[in-house]
Scaffold this active site. Sequence first.
Site, PDB file in Angstrom:
ATOM      1  CG  HIS B 495      -1.799  -1.009   1.813  1.00  0.00           C
ATOM      2  ND1 HIS B 495      -2.695  -1.235   2.501  1.00  0.00           N
ATOM      3  CD2 HIS B 495      -2.344  -1.700   0.021  1.00  0.00           C
ATOM      4  CE1 HIS B 495      -3.665  -1.787   2.222  1.00  0.00           C
ATOM      5  NE2 HIS B 495      -3.476  -2.251   1.095  1.00  0.00           N
ATOM      6  CG  ASN B 496       4.727   1.120  -1.377  1.00  0.00           C
ATOM      7  OD1 ASN B 496       4.371  -0.025  -0.837  1.00  0.00           O
ATOM      8  ND2 ASN B 496       6.172   0.655  -0.752  1.00  0.00           N
TER       9      ASN B 496
END
Lengths: 161, 589
Positions: B495-496
């Site tokens: 989930h960068n």
Amino acid sequence: VAVLAPDEAAVLAAAGDRIFPADESSPAASDLGLLAFAERQLGGPWGRGERMYLRPPFATPDHPGHGWQAAATPAEAVAATLRGLLAGGFLDLDDAGRDAALARLERDEPAAFALLRALVIESVLAHPSHGGNRAGAGWRWLGFPGDPVELGQPYAGRLRR
Amino acid sequence: VTRAADVVVVGAGWAGSIVAVELARAGLEVALLERGPRRDPGAGPGFRDELGDAVRQGLTQDLSRETWTFRHDRREPALPVRVGGAFRPGEGVGGAGVVWGGQTWRLLERDLRLGSALAEAGQRPGPDLWASDWGVAYADLAPHYETFERVAGVSGLAGANPFEAPRSGPYPLPPMPETPLTALFTGAAAGLGLHPFPQPGGTLPERYTNPYGIARESCTLCGFCAQHACPAGAKADPSVAVLPAAPDRLRLLTEATVTRVEAGGGRARGVVYRDAAGVERRVEARAVVLAAYTLGNVRLLLLSGLGRPYDPATGAGTLGRAYTFPALVNGVGFFPDRTFERYAGSTSTGACVDDFSAEHFDHGDLGFTGGGLIQCPAAGAPPIGSLHVPPGTPSWGAAWKREAARWYDRVALVHAQGEVLAAPGRHLDLDPAYRDAAGDPLLRITFDWSEDERRRSRFLAARIEELLRAMGAAQVAIDLPAERPYDVATYQCTHNAGGAIMGGDPATSAVDPECRLWEVPNLYVVGASAFPQTPGRNPTGTVGALAYRAAATIARDLGRTSPARGEVPRTALPRRRGDFTPGAPPGPP
């Protein structure tokens, strides 16, 4: 050609059987196929580090959070760990002595121990096609019902019963 | 060798597949370049391969070719991620969309205007923390969320979460079936006065035909979702839910690694890529779309010398600024007297509470803003990755073996995804020392947790413990990654966010509210790289909505109208479905 020398393989079997020993719930790791599994894994793309970043420079961080930073492939690292245990007379020790040697390894070289431990647990729980988990005995130990492809649609039915 | 197209799209994950298919359906010639292979489902091992897929990471980025370097602080040298990784971007047709879990959210209205919302609530982010508006209002994004939900086939129960943003109608599909675990969580949460609701997700509880006319089968609850390709085609994935709708105007090139965007005079001209044989080639186009995951988008822009790189020493520049990553809180409850049949489930199956997100609770003097979603997943329990033992248990040997088997089906996991704000010291740039297999600099990540995440995490951990105790757990163990230095090697989530953030002000954002690079308006940067901060829930629903919105923008900018959705011409179905379809074939519209 075997990836592990015979004495290295003997140490792996002995260490694996202390990490995952026999009891009334299942045989020990080596009886579930640890060596066959390890040969294929260490001799395959993963063991050769084919998907690892192995370019220099190598450095040892002074704080945690950076993960594996050694120049070794998994196969090289596991073999080095096994040779270290062998040099310490691992095969000559009784069960209590082997447990103490593994506890020292876990304390002094946690990354090396974690790799060895992971290999043993994976051999017990990966799909039997990989060479370990003989006849699904590792899954029966855990209570995992089995590969859903083989169990088919009744798998979902188990939930609704 | 040079090809020409109207639009070249980099990356065949969710964002790139959506933009490419929509633009091709609008009549444009599109080249879609994917660095990885096309995978034939029949070529797999014929069983659910937890070892190969999840443990050895066979479906995600090959780090030997390209990885990232990481440092906690800009005063220290960065080291490469050599194996493993806190996050696993995809590689191959479908991208990370092949191996995601399926959890699909709309953001809250306030998430998209966080800076304004916090100011109105009288909440001030801590010193050296940035909360920003996105430059797009929820009302503008809502129709695109709806499209993405219909294409993916999202299951859920509208109205069950009293905090959700307004919806124009129900979810396309009812929620996944309740399990012993979700039923227990739901009852316990209601008993605490909270508002439990079923997890919305892109995994089908029943057969479904999406607006492109693509039919997919329902989930079998086999429990091999995240890190795996769904063999049933039940989990939405761009290769089964979007790309089969591609007309012949879309040319998909695989094993085509884009290395540079070519631009000059404020216009992008195309991209340079290496083919499978390592030969350098070009695609010239009127518009260039980067959809190569958060980290890939930022790296390509930096390698191409585009945008204005952020300098943490002066605060000037925007590219690489505002990189964030979620602060997870992972709780395990131990239930000696009951079992859950955990192995049957999906990552779209679960129960959640939103009571501790955003401004949904009294912050008093808690000392942090916002909060995070709390989820109780019934995600299945592939054996290697689902071993939990109570704290204090040895990590191997007879005692470990006994406890691991005892607790395998007697645990419940409850976790939270804490919001994370941007900060001056959290950023992306090019590494000065380490290079990829082709000799280009790696992307360097500078990031660490702050007191803000620790406070939020501790608050969420206390709520998780209350929930697990109310469920009847005899013992609770909670892991708070934010209490340690950021661990870049151990998987957390993919989930960068940020690095090329969107916004209304070119002084602080890299792309405009339409996802155009401010300096190069025919270069579109689509994906979670545009998120100005990390919201307290999974990103993919918003990535999908932004992609549909960007596709409409690009079509308009190039003088085309997007085809009306729901009116899929027969010709839009692929003539060579094998070109695109690793899963279920398209059915009748």
